[in-house]
Design a protein around this motif. Structure first.
Motif: not given
Length: 87
Positions: A1-6, A72-73, A77-83
């Protein structure tokens, strides 16, 4: 899944999906019933206020969909783990 924020992230995501599908811009435009110029502009981020109906037509032609998720903020580290798919 690709997350697009803008809107700037949308173009590269659609381009990547089109290329993965093995379609040219012209083929995608034909399938989506939009102009090739529209596909080019979307991929290059030149249509930040593009008509949603036309954007959705392009996405349908790519067998893609939009999923709404709660923002969600995250820590770095959490963002990297998700990626990396580690969460």
């Amino acid at each position: 899944m690709v997350v697009i924020r803008n809107e700037i992230e949308l173009g590269p995501a659609l381009r990547e999906r089109r290329e993965r599908a093995g379609l040219t811009q012209a083929q995608l435009a034909l399938r989506a019933n939009v102009s090739r110029a529209f596909v080019i502009d979307i991929e290059r981020g030149r249509r930040p206020r593009a008509e949603l109906t036309r954007v959705l037509a392009v996405m349908r032609a790519l067998d893609s969909a939009i999923t709404l998720v709660d923002h969600q903020a995250q820590t770095a580290e959490e963002a990297l783990a998700d990626l990396l798919g580690e969460r």
